[in-house]
Scaffold this motif. Structure first.
Motif, short mmCIF file in Angstrom:
data_model
loop_
_atom_site.label_atom_id
_atom_site.label_comp_id
_atom_site.label_asym_id
_atom_site.label_seq_id
_atom_site.Cartn_x
_atom_site.Cartn_y
_atom_site.Cartn_z
N GLY A 32 -3.70 -54.98 18.45
CA GLY A 32 -2.31 -55.42 18.04
C GLY A 32 -1.81 -56.16 17.25
N VAL A 33 -1.11 -56.04 15.73
CA VAL A 33 -0.21 -56.42 15.17
C VAL A 33 0.31 -57.12 15.83
N GLU A 34 0.00 -58.19 14.75
CA GLU A 34 1.62 -59.48 15.23
C GLU A 34 2.14 -59.49 13.74
N TYR A 49 3.75 -59.86 6.80
CA TYR A 49 2.32 -59.85 6.71
C TYR A 49 1.90 -59.69 8.25
N TYR A 50 0.04 -59.76 8.14
CA TYR A 50 0.44 -59.12 9.25
C TYR A 50 -0.72 -59.84 9.75
N TRP A 51 -1.28 -59.91 11.27
CA TRP A 51 -2.44 -60.25 11.79
C TRP A 51 -2.57 -58.93 12.99
N ILE A 52 -3.85 -59.15 12.83
CA ILE A 52 -4.61 -57.57 13.84
C ILE A 52 -5.19 -58.61 14.04
N ASP A 53 -4.34 -58.67 16.02
CA ASP A 53 -5.20 -59.47 17.07
C ASP A 53 -4.68 -58.51 18.35
N GLY A 54 -5.06 -59.13 20.06
CA GLY A 54 -5.39 -58.29 20.85
C GLY A 54 -6.48 -59.38 21.68
N PRO A 55 -6.11 -59.04 22.95
CA PRO A 55 -6.80 -59.69 24.36
C PRO A 55 -8.17 -59.23 24.34
N LEU A 56 -8.65 -59.71 24.48
CA LEU A 56 -10.29 -58.93 25.45
C LEU A 56 -10.47 -58.38 26.75
N TYR A 57 -10.59 -57.10 27.01
CA TYR A 57 -10.87 -56.11 27.67
C TYR A 57 -11.32 -57.20 29.40
N GLU A 58 -10.74 -57.03 30.39
CA GLU A 58 -11.42 -58.47 31.00
C GLU A 58 -12.66 -57.38 31.52
N ASP A 59 -12.90 -55.62 31.64
CA ASP A 59 -14.00 -55.28 32.62
C ASP A 59 -13.57 -53.99 32.10
#
Length: 263
Positions: free
Chosen positions: A199-201, A211-221
């Motif tokens: 994702g991008v915040e 301005y932007y931060w590339i982010d995103g949660p981990l896949y759980e499985d």
């Protein structure tokens, strides 16, 4: 004579993970640390070709080492061709944070250093330690040193086995991911497709410009048999990696599109 190991990483020469690996390997090998001077996570196999590289001899934790003003790949190249260490094995890590899936190994400086070593003809392994909070990858690691006890046992055992039996003929790198804590045993795995939901915040600076931060949660499985699934189960994931990225399964289809066609 003890085998010779070149030890590097991408978290930088002061990383607790690097020195945990040194503590694990020093009793069984002649270990020389050649590592980036600063944090170099996610630089992949970047190489410094437009600027000079300095390698300074320093003492860390009472151990002579080389601090390289460059990338993990630069550190391997300096160790092999400038310092002429001629190691039996290159070990990269212990990285603070997982290096799982296609997505991660393509950008990982830890895996990138190991790939460079293998490309230069030296067997190599990459070791990474799971963290629950992704912010821990960039924070002071002193609060996670208690998790290195399992990791050090794994690093030593895996390297001893590889040194004793020889490196797998059809692999270029062995990518090892260690859960925290280890609740199972070794599992030979394949790469999962994804590790993050990308994702991008968007934020605004004080002047109102974005301005932007590339982010995103981990896949759980992920699917059974993958590195992501193994680590989530508490097993140590061992994945053979190859330098050859050729998609052989696509060659017949491409021949059907291009064979016999004039430009």
């Amino acid at each position: 004579m003890k085998p010779k190991i070149l030890l590097t990483n991408d978290d930088g020469i002061t990383s607790a993970g690097l020195w945990a690996a040194y503590d694990a390997l020093a009793p069984i090998a002649d270990v020389t640390v050649v590592a980036p001077a600063t944090q170099q996570s996610a630089v992949g196999r970047s190489i410094s070709i437009f600027e000079p590289i300095r390698a300074n001899r320093v003492t860390m934790n009472g151990v002579p080492a080389y601090s390289v003003g460059g990338k993990p790949t630069d550190s391997v190249i300096i160790g092999l061709f400038a310092l002429r260490l001629n190691p039996d094995l290159v070990v990269s890590g212990i990285n603070i944070g997982e290096n799982l899936s296609y997505e991660s190994i393509m950008t990982s400086g830890t895996v990138g250093a190991a790939l460079e070593a293998s490309n230069q003809g030296v067997p190599s392994l990459a070791f990474s330690l799971q963290v629950e909070d992704q912010g821990e990858k960039f924070d002071d690691p002193s609060n996670i040193t208690d998790r290195f006890s399992d990791a050090k046992r794994v690093v030593r055992d895996v390297c001893e086995r590889v040194l004793a039996t020889g490196f797998p003929e059809n692999a270029h790198v062995i990518n090892v991911n260690i859960p925290a804590p280890v609740r199972g045993g070794y599992e030979i795995t394949r790469l999962a497709e994804k590790l993050f939901y990308t994702g991008v915040e968007e934020r605004l600076d004080p002047r109102g410009r974005p301005y932007y931060w590339i982010d995103g949660p981990l896949y759980e499985d992920a699917e059974e048999g993958t590195d992501v699934h193994a680590v989530q189960r508490g097993n140590v994931s061992i994945t053979p990696i190859t330098l050859d990225c050729t998609a052989f399964a696509a060659t017949d289809e491409l021949k059907g599109i291009f064979d016999g066609m004039d430009i």
